[in-house]
Design a protein around this motif. Sequence first.
Motif, PDB file in Angstrom:
ATOM      1  N   ASN A   1     -26.057  28.758  25.092  1.00  0.00           N
ATOM      2  CA  ASN A   1     -26.337  27.675  26.051  1.00  0.00           C
ATOM      3  C   ASN A   1     -25.689  28.259  27.351  1.00  0.00           C
ATOM      4  O   ASN A   1     -24.649  29.316  27.464  1.00  0.00           O
ATOM      5  CB  ASN A   1     -25.130  26.790  25.777  1.00  0.00           C
ATOM      6  N   GLN A   2     -26.090  28.091  28.468  1.00  0.00           N
ATOM      7  CA  GLN A   2     -25.880  28.622  29.957  1.00  0.00           C
ATOM      8  C   GLN A   2     -24.443  27.894  30.395  1.00  0.00           C
ATOM      9  O   GLN A   2     -24.590  26.815  31.062  1.00  0.00           O
ATOM     10  CB  GLN A   2     -26.852  28.407  30.951  1.00  0.00           C
ATOM     11  N   LEU A   3     -23.158  28.351  30.024  1.00  0.00           N
ATOM     12  CA  LEU A   3     -22.033  27.643  30.287  1.00  0.00           C
ATOM     13  C   LEU A   3     -21.198  28.656  31.359  1.00  0.00           C
ATOM     14  O   LEU A   3     -21.319  29.878  31.160  1.00  0.00           O
ATOM     15  CB  LEU A   3     -21.133  27.173  29.028  1.00  0.00           C
ATOM     16  N   PRO A   4     -20.374  28.188  31.983  1.00  0.00           N
ATOM     17  CA  PRO A   4     -19.256  29.174  32.844  1.00  0.00           C
ATOM     18  C   PRO A   4     -18.692  30.175  31.878  1.00  0.00           C
ATOM     19  O   PRO A   4     -18.088  29.289  30.779  1.00  0.00           O
ATOM     20  CB  PRO A   4     -18.597  28.196  33.500  1.00  0.00           C
ATOM     21  N   GLY A   5     -18.844  31.427  32.072  1.00  0.00           N
ATOM     22  CA  GLY A   5     -17.961  32.257  31.114  1.00  0.00           C
ATOM     23  C   GLY A   5     -18.393  32.707  29.750  1.00  0.00           C
ATOM     24  O   GLY A   5     -17.806  33.016  28.980  1.00  0.00           O
ATOM     25  N   ILE A   6     -19.652  32.258  29.506  1.00  0.00           N
ATOM     26  CA  ILE A   6     -20.226  32.482  28.232  1.00  0.00           C
ATOM     27  C   ILE A   6     -20.340  33.783  27.759  1.00  0.00           C
ATOM     28  O   ILE A   6     -20.266  34.229  26.711  1.00  0.00           O
ATOM     29  CB  ILE A   6     -21.607  31.518  28.213  1.00  0.00           C
ATOM     30  N   ARG A   7     -20.528  34.647  28.869  1.00  0.00           N
ATOM     31  CA  ARG A   7     -20.722  36.052  28.727  1.00  0.00           C
ATOM     32  C   ARG A   7     -19.478  36.843  28.084  1.00  0.00           C
ATOM     33  O   ARG A   7     -19.506  37.520  27.191  1.00  0.00           O
ATOM     34  CB  ARG A   7     -21.038  36.869  29.889  1.00  0.00           C
ATOM     35  N   TYR A   8     -18.253  36.089  28.432  1.00  0.00           N
ATOM     36  CA  TYR A   8     -17.149  36.667  27.877  1.00  0.00           C
ATOM     37  C   TYR A   8     -16.860  36.359  26.420  1.00  0.00           C
ATOM     38  O   TYR A   8     -16.503  36.843  25.530  1.00  0.00           O
ATOM     39  CB  TYR A   8     -16.038  36.341  28.606  1.00  0.00           C
ATOM     40  N   PHE A   9     -17.512  35.131  25.872  1.00  0.00           N
ATOM     41  CA  PHE A   9     -17.632  34.917  24.797  1.00  0.00           C
ATOM     42  C   PHE A   9     -18.256  35.694  23.739  1.00  0.00           C
ATOM     43  O   PHE A   9     -18.082  36.170  22.834  1.00  0.00           O
ATOM     44  CB  PHE A   9     -17.769  33.307  24.598  1.00  0.00           C
ATOM     45  N   ARG A  10     -19.774  35.958  24.507  1.00  0.00           N
ATOM     46  CA  ARG A  10     -20.590  36.999  23.716  1.00  0.00           C
ATOM     47  C   ARG A  10     -19.769  38.391  23.472  1.00  0.00           C
ATOM     48  O   ARG A  10     -19.789  38.874  22.435  1.00  0.00           O
ATOM     49  CB  ARG A  10     -21.913  37.107  24.479  1.00  0.00           C
ATOM     50  N   ALA A  11     -19.406  38.717  24.570  1.00  0.00           N
ATOM     51  CA  ALA A  11     -18.556  39.961  24.268  1.00  0.00           C
ATOM     52  C   ALA A  11     -17.477  39.997  23.495  1.00  0.00           C
ATOM     53  O   ALA A  11     -17.202  40.931  22.726  1.00  0.00           O
ATOM     54  CB  ALA A  11     -17.937  40.581  25.935  1.00  0.00           C
ATOM     55  N   ALA A  12     -16.435  38.995  23.473  1.00  0.00           N
ATOM     56  CA  ALA A  12     -15.621  38.876  22.391  1.00  0.00           C
ATOM     57  C   ALA A  12     -16.203  38.824  20.908  1.00  0.00           C
ATOM     58  O   ALA A  12     -15.151  39.377  20.049  1.00  0.00           O
ATOM     59  CB  ALA A  12     -14.614  37.648  22.655  1.00  0.00           C
ATOM     60  N   PHE A  13     -16.918  38.255  20.666  1.00  0.00           N
ATOM     61  CA  PHE A  13     -17.839  38.257  19.388  1.00  0.00           C
ATOM     62  C   PHE A  13     -18.279  39.677  18.944  1.00  0.00           C
ATOM     63  O   PHE A  13     -18.345  39.696  17.680  1.00  0.00           O
ATOM     64  CB  PHE A  13     -18.764  37.076  19.193  1.00  0.00           C
ATOM     65  N   TYR A  14     -18.627  40.180  20.088  1.00  0.00           N
ATOM     66  CA  TYR A  14     -19.260  41.635  19.939  1.00  0.00           C
ATOM     67  C   TYR A  14     -18.322  42.784  19.646  1.00  0.00           C
ATOM     68  O   TYR A  14     -18.479  43.723  19.112  1.00  0.00           O
ATOM     69  CB  TYR A  14     -20.285  41.936  20.829  1.00  0.00           C
ATOM     70  N   VAL A  15     -16.982  42.425  20.036  1.00  0.00           N
ATOM     71  CA  VAL A  15     -15.984  43.542  20.111  1.00  0.00           C
ATOM     72  C   VAL A  15     -15.729  44.398  18.590  1.00  0.00           C
ATOM     73  O   VAL A  15     -15.602  45.410  18.523  1.00  0.00           O
ATOM     74  CB  VAL A  15     -14.668  43.005  20.717  1.00  0.00           C
ATOM     75  N   PRO A  16     -15.749  43.338  17.533  1.00  0.00           N
ATOM     76  CA  PRO A  16     -15.406  43.941  16.150  1.00  0.00           C
ATOM     77  C   PRO A  16     -16.665  45.203  15.733  1.00  0.00           C
ATOM     78  O   PRO A  16     -16.146  45.814  15.000  1.00  0.00           O
ATOM     79  CB  PRO A  16     -15.749  42.716  15.295  1.00  0.00           C
ATOM     80  N   VAL A  17     -17.865  44.560  16.282  1.00  0.00           N
ATOM     81  CA  VAL A  17     -18.836  45.752  15.981  1.00  0.00           C
ATOM     82  C   VAL A  17     -18.707  47.138  16.399  1.00  0.00           C
ATOM     83  O   VAL A  17     -18.874  48.109  15.802  1.00  0.00           O
ATOM     84  CB  VAL A  17     -20.347  45.127  16.546  1.00  0.00           C
ATOM     85  N   VAL A  18     -18.240  47.062  17.722  1.00  0.00           N
ATOM     86  CA  VAL A  18     -17.726  48.399  18.345  1.00  0.00           C
ATOM     87  C   VAL A  18     -16.474  49.108  18.134  1.00  0.00           C
ATOM     88  O   VAL A  18     -16.159  50.231  18.652  1.00  0.00           O
ATOM     89  CB  VAL A  18     -18.190  48.376  19.779  1.00  0.00           C
ATOM     90  N   THR A  19     -15.790  48.397  17.409  1.00  0.00           N
ATOM     91  CA  THR A  19     -14.244  48.746  16.949  1.00  0.00           C
ATOM     92  C   THR A  19     -14.362  49.673  15.866  1.00  0.00           C
ATOM     93  O   THR A  19     -15.186  49.385  14.681  1.00  0.00           O
ATOM     94  CB  THR A  19     -13.481  47.484  16.728  1.00  0.00           C
ATOM     95  N   THR A  20     -13.761  50.827  15.691  1.00  0.00           N
ATOM     96  CA  THR A  20     -13.863  51.699  14.572  1.00  0.00           C
ATOM     97  C   THR A  20     -13.143  50.978  13.377  1.00  0.00           C
ATOM     98  O   THR A  20     -12.231  50.356  13.376  1.00  0.00           O
ATOM     99  CB  THR A  20     -13.091  53.021  15.127  1.00  0.00           C
ATOM    100  N   VAL A  21     -13.832  51.633  12.164  1.00  0.00           N
ATOM    101  CA  VAL A  21     -13.433  51.231  10.974  1.00  0.00           C
ATOM    102  C   VAL A  21     -11.816  51.430  10.816  1.00  0.00           C
ATOM    103  O   VAL A  21     -11.124  50.399  10.182  1.00  0.00           O
ATOM    104  CB  VAL A  21     -14.260  51.469   9.732  1.00  0.00           C
ATOM    105  N   SER A  22     -11.487  52.692  11.162  1.00  0.00           N
ATOM    106  CA  SER A  22      -9.949  52.837  10.919  1.00  0.00           C
ATOM    107  C   SER A  22      -9.051  51.910  11.840  1.00  0.00           C
ATOM    108  O   SER A  22      -8.060  51.256  11.215  1.00  0.00           O
ATOM    109  CB  SER A  22      -9.592  54.067  11.639  1.00  0.00           C
TER     110      SER A  22
END
Length: 320
Positions: free
Chosen positions: A125-146
């Motif tokens: 959905n095109q909502l204010p600040g939605i890009r920050y939510f997308r980035a927040a959900f993607y952060v665990p992917v780029v975080t190292t396993v350690s």
Amino acid sequence: MSADQTTVVPAHAGTHTEPAGTRSMDSRVRGNDGRRRINFTAWLFLAPALALLAVFSFWPVAFGSVLAFTDYSLIRDTHWVGLDNFRYIFDNEMFVTGLKNSLVFLLMVPFVQIGALTLAVLVNNQLPGIRYFRAAFYVPVVTTVSVVGIMWGFMFHEQGALNYVLMTLRLVGAPVGWLSNDSLALFAIMFVTLWRGLGWYMVMYLAALQAVPADMQEAAILDGANRWQRFWQITVPMLRPTIMVCTILSVLAALKAYQEVDVLTQGGPMNSTFTGLYYAYDQGLKHLKLPRALAASFVMSIFCIGIALLCLRYIKPKHR
């Protein structure tokens, strides 16, 4: 003939007209030559990547598969032993437990796919600040396993944040040993794997959702379809190729679970979190039993290929 007389030359005189069949044959030859040049150029660009795959992927896999049938050692001669390594691992309780745990990991796949698709629909959905939510959900992917392992190790500790919240809400009466209880440790690791993979599949579903033609949605609205009907009758069928790819990738990731186990529990407690791949690592690098490790890896590869083929068979997208 007098000078003022004009000689009429037929229009076709001096012009050689080729048969239609000859022209079509020449065009086919030129077309085949053009396709050959395009194919040669494509293979030329692929050659460096294929060479790297051959050296670092295809050859090690083929060579390791052969060594699984030997008594390979770094300090003595190698002999062919047939299926002895496979008999050993299937008679070994740790490998059987690891194989069962790898299959239990597959229970995580539906939750990953449903959760990722739900997140993708929400952040589409095109909502204010939605890009920050997308980035927040993607952060665990780029975080190292350690880092993920250390963080969740503190969360799952008996005096950690999770038990503190549960006890504050009076949902439990005593601290729960999430990683020290052999009945709960595997499911705690599965939860971490699910949490870490949601963002990756969410991005794939989000890209597929944004590729769904808007005119199909508009036509369905004009026909009186509600939002739920549009989702099941238009969106889901259009997402079938992405659903197939994401399902296969998540199945393979579940069967190859290793990193989270190594960081959080090292196979404990009481070998309850051993997986098939972690058993191969334990035998190969800890105990230097390379043929047994290769045999375990060979078995896990067969499982991965078989389940991937089943996914291709039953989740194959229909022709549109």
